[in-house]
Design a protein around this motif. Structure first.
Motif, short mmCIF file in Angstrom:
data_model
loop_
_atom_site.label_atom_id
_atom_site.label_comp_id
_atom_site.label_asym_id
_atom_site.label_seq_id
_atom_site.Cartn_x
_atom_site.Cartn_y
_atom_site.Cartn_z
N ILE A 31 1.21 0.44 11.88
CA ILE A 31 2.67 0.54 11.84
C ILE A 31 3.22 1.31 13.06
O ILE A 31 4.15 0.85 13.72
N ARG A 68 11.21 5.29 8.64
CA ARG A 68 10.58 6.41 7.96
C ARG A 68 9.21 6.74 8.53
O ARG A 68 8.71 7.83 8.39
N GLN A 69 8.58 5.75 9.14
CA GLN A 69 7.24 5.99 9.61
C GLN A 69 7.28 6.96 10.79
O GLN A 69 7.95 6.70 11.77
N LEU A 116 1.35 -10.75 3.44
CA LEU A 116 2.36 -9.94 4.12
C LEU A 116 2.04 -8.50 3.76
O LEU A 116 1.34 -8.24 2.79
N TYR A 117 2.58 -7.58 4.55
CA TYR A 117 2.17 -6.19 4.32
C TYR A 117 3.38 -5.27 4.32
O TYR A 117 4.28 -5.40 5.15
N CYS A 160 1.80 -6.76 10.82
CA CYS A 160 0.94 -5.62 10.50
C CYS A 160 0.14 -5.95 9.25
O CYS A 160 0.63 -6.63 8.35
N SER A 161 -1.09 -5.43 9.20
CA SER A 161 -1.86 -5.67 7.99
C SER A 161 -2.44 -4.38 7.42
O SER A 161 -3.16 -4.40 6.45
N GLN A 162 -2.14 -3.26 8.07
CA GLN A 162 -2.58 -1.97 7.53
C GLN A 162 -1.69 -0.87 8.08
O GLN A 162 -1.04 -1.05 9.11
N SER A 163 -1.70 0.26 7.40
CA SER A 163 -0.74 1.30 7.74
C SER A 163 -0.97 1.87 9.14
O SER A 163 -0.04 2.29 9.81
N GLU A 164 -2.24 1.85 9.60
CA GLU A 164 -2.53 2.39 10.93
C GLU A 164 -1.85 1.59 12.04
O GLU A 164 -1.70 2.06 13.16
N GLU A 195 0.85 -1.19 0.00
CA GLU A 195 0.00 0.00 0.00
C GLU A 195 0.88 1.23 0.00
O GLU A 195 2.04 1.19 0.42
N ARG A 206 7.33 -6.80 11.17
CA ARG A 206 6.32 -5.81 10.80
C ARG A 206 5.56 -6.26 9.54
O ARG A 206 4.35 -6.10 9.44
N ALA A 207 6.32 -6.83 8.58
CA ALA A 207 5.67 -7.28 7.34
C ALA A 207 4.66 -8.39 7.63
O ALA A 207 3.63 -8.50 6.98
N VAL A 208 4.98 -9.22 8.64
CA VAL A 208 4.10 -10.37 8.92
C VAL A 208 2.94 -9.98 9.83
O VAL A 208 1.80 -10.40 9.61
N GLU A 247 -9.26 7.64 13.05
CA GLU A 247 -10.41 6.81 12.64
C GLU A 247 -10.68 5.78 13.72
O GLU A 247 -9.76 5.13 14.21
N ARG A 280 -6.42 -9.22 4.11
CA ARG A 280 -5.17 -8.72 4.71
C ARG A 280 -4.46 -9.83 5.48
O ARG A 280 -3.24 -9.92 5.47
#
Lengths: 301, 369
Positions: free
Chosen positions: B61, B80-81, A187-188, B55-59, A38, B51-53, B243, A183
């Motif tokens: 992170i 960077r976050q 992986l993300y 986390c599933s959305q940017s919120e 994303e 984190r890649a495994v 949100e 999701r």
């Protein structure tokens, strides 16, 4: 393939990505799980899949999602005209209904769409499911079986399993919230706009003949531009287009005139254009030329 | 390796219990497989891999980075976050299997951390301890109001062509497909038509001190909307925009629900213009002609109205309409004289009183296309 190998090979192909992306791609290949990328538009999400296919020396199969995309366009479809023709041609042969059905519902009458193509490929391809957020929720649900088990079920033929698991990359611009179920299967990684240093490196990698000062100025200008409340924030793709346009016009440095001539490469909404014009300082400092959104301070080093 | 496995499992448990990540055995399995694949020589990569495994959305992170720093020591520095400031309540360190330091004692609970962070870093933050709760009392009416709003919101038909029972355009592919049943004769015609638009609702709640009195009712309405429609989203802001749709959907349905909000979102000062500008910018791609924006605010903003006007102009142009809920509308002699309200009026489809949520559905009905 380790993250270092991936980063190096990507850089050789002009793609400068962060370490996070390299690690995520390594994990995607090692764990054989789909990777959901994303980030804002124009930061290189789609490009990463193209470069990966090139690095792996395999085929890139792309499914561009859109509202209304259905299984018939994404997975498979029966070749109805061909089936009808076969029915007409064999009318006189007095075959049983079962025989006819098994004949016209066989692989010879199947039109393979990207997802089926990716599953049936002998050598594991890179499957890019681009802008999944544009597709409907029903299609997303349909993808779950594919991404979880790498198999699809065709009622007339049965379940088809992937010969080699494709490397699946999904991209999303977050125009819609994706389901937790999707999701969870992925992986993300989030790709943001690059730092000034990274953007300079990207400009040099993609446009080797670019003047170093021009690259610095463009990167700094873009950083400032992205802080503005614009309707369409320009991405790296716009930076590259802009740099190419400036090089084409033989500009080695940013000045008001060259910006005015080429601003259409990066600002593509009229309101944003007006906003930049209205924010131009009335009396720019002499030593720092005015580029429309405040002067660029790119005189590092 | 056994120590590492135990640590990773404990970390996953921490994420699950205190940060609301909802992780299960499959995630733990994937995390261990990822570490096995990536190795533990580089702490930064170890961090990226988890984190890649997990986390599933940017919120997720920023909370993930905070939890990682808390558990494994400060390994995510230089990421960077952007992350909010950390509270450092504990100073007892333990060595982790990775050689880093774990801060596991005296760590404040998320609620304490949130309170301390507000007190320390927010120049306009409040000191109230009250966590907004969604009470059972009046929830039934809120659910009815929410249902009524969803039912009243008809935004016409989409321009897309989709399979339709009585559409106006012949669908040759489906007609041919169905003709296989009748020996190739197209007895059953199939058609395309324009489906009804499926409207979205975005409720933006002003959570500043001046609106504290109305917060429970608005949250209740937001909760009711999130229960009644998967296409409703709820946001709160005071000095920052957050949100809360997911948090609302996760609340239990059988008892009193307190909603824990981290960051400077509840009970602080108001930055209405900034919050709505962030809202319009962050969600610009999700606000379209199918979206009704409902803003609940008293319009009291310390800053100028320029940002607000710009944000509302964008929202007005992109969305189906803006409904503004103001608690003072029914006050005797009310005129929208606050600068923010003056700026907002040209872009607002309806200005309504907060106490009458039923009127929102009537306003939505007026937007019918």
């Amino acid at each position: 393939m380790t993250a270092d190998d991936i980063a190096r090979r990507f850089a050789e192909r002009g793609y400068i990505g962060g370490e996070e992306l390299s690690v995520a791609l390594e994990l995607m290949l090692a764990l054989e799980k789909p990777l959901l990328i994303e980030g804002p538009a124009g930061v290189g999400k789609t490009e990463s899949a193209k470069v990966l296919a090139d690095v792996l020396q395999t085929r890139l199969i792309r499914l561009q999602c859109y509202e209304g995309l259905d299984a018939a366009s994404a997975l498979y479809e029966w070749n109805y005209p061909k089936q009808l023709l076969r029915i007409r041609l064999t009318e006189a042969e007095h075959e049983s209904v079962e025989e006819r059905e098994s004949e016209i519902f066989s692989e010879a009458f199947l039109l393979r769409r990207p997802l089926l193509e990716a599953i049936l490929e002998e050598r594991a391809p890179v499957l890019l499911i681009d802008e999944i957020d544009r597709a409907d929720e029903a299609f997303e649900a349909f993808l779950l079986e594919l991404l979880g088990e790498f198999q699809v079920t065709i009622p007339e033929l049965g379940t088809i399993r992937a010969r080699r698991r494709p490397a699946v990359i999904l991209t999303s611009n977050r125009s819609r919230e994706l389901s937790d179920a999707l999701r969870r299967r992925c992986l993300y990684v989030w790709i943001d706009y690059p730092s000034v240093e990274t953007e300079i490196a990207i400009l040099h990698a993609r446009l080797p003949k670019i003047n170093a000062r021009l690259a610095e100025q463009i990167a700094e200008f873009m950083r400032q531009l992205r802080e503005q409340p614009l309707q369409k924030v320009p991405g790296v793709a716009e930076s590259l287009d802009w740099a190419a346009a400036l090089m084409r016009l033989h500009r080695d440095e940013l000045d008001e005139r060259s910006i005015a001539q080429t601003i259409g490469c990066i600002v593509k909404v009229q309101d944003d254009w007006e906003r930049l014009r209205s924010q131009r300082p009335s009396a720019p400092a002499e030593s720092e030329p005015d580029y429309g959104i405040g002067s660029v301070r790119a005189h590092r080093g | 390796m056994a120590d590492l496995t135990r640590s990773v499992l404990a970390f996953i448990k921490l994420l699950d219990r205190e940060y609301g990540f909802e992780l299960g055995h499959a995630d733990a399995h994937d995390a261990l497989a990822a570490i096995h694949a990536i190795g533990v020589r580089s702490k930064r990569r170890f961090h990226h891999a988890l984190r890649a495994v997990l986390c599933s959305q940017s919120e997720q992170i920023a909370p993930f980075d905070r939890a990682f720093d808390r558990f494994f020591g400060n390994a995510s520095q230089g990421q960077r976050q952007p992350r909010p400031p950390q509270t450092k309540a504990g100073n007892e360190h333990h060595h982790s299997p990775l050689g880093g330091r774990r801060e596991i004692h005296d760590e404040p609970s998320p609620a304490q951390a949130w309170q301390a962070m507000r007190a320390r870093f927010s120049p306009v933050a409040a000191t109230t301890d009250a966590q907004p709760a969604i009470s059972e009392n009046g929830l039934g009416k809120a659910l009815v109001d929410a249902s009524r709003l969803i039912a009243a919101l008809h935004l016409g038909r989409s321009r897309r062509w989709k399979p339709h029972v009585r559409g106006s355009r012949l669908d040759i592919r489906r007609t041919l497909r169905s003709s296989l049943r009748s020996g190739g004769d197209p007895l059953y015609l199939r058609t395309f038509g324009h489906p009804r638009r499926n409207p979205r609702i975005m409720l933006v709640i002003d959570a500043s001190r001046s609106m504290a009195e109305h917060a429970p009712k608005l949250l209740q309405f937001g909760y009711a909307l999130s229960r009644r429609s998967t296409r409703a989203r709820v946001f709160v802001f005071s000095t920052a925009l957050t949100e809360i749709t997911r948090a609302l959907r996760r609340l239990p349905q059988d008892r009193e629900r307190a909603i824990l909000l981290s960051g400077e979102t509840w009970g602080g000062g108001t930055r209405l213009g900034t919050a709505l500008r962030d809202f319009a910018k962050t969600y610009q791609s999700r606000i379209d002609a199918d979206t009704l924006v409902v803003i609940a605010s008293d319009g009291l903003d310390a800053a100028g109205a320029g940002e607000l006007r710009e944000a509302l102009r964008r929202l007005h142009r992109a969305s189906a309409g803006i409904v503004w809920l103001n608690p003072h509308v029914r006050a005797p002699g009310f005129t929208p004289t606050a600068r923010a309200m003056q700026a907002a009026l040209p872009y607002v489809s309806a200005l309504l009183d907060i106490s009458d949520l039923r009127a929102v559905s009537e306003a939505a009905h007026a937007l019918r296309r």
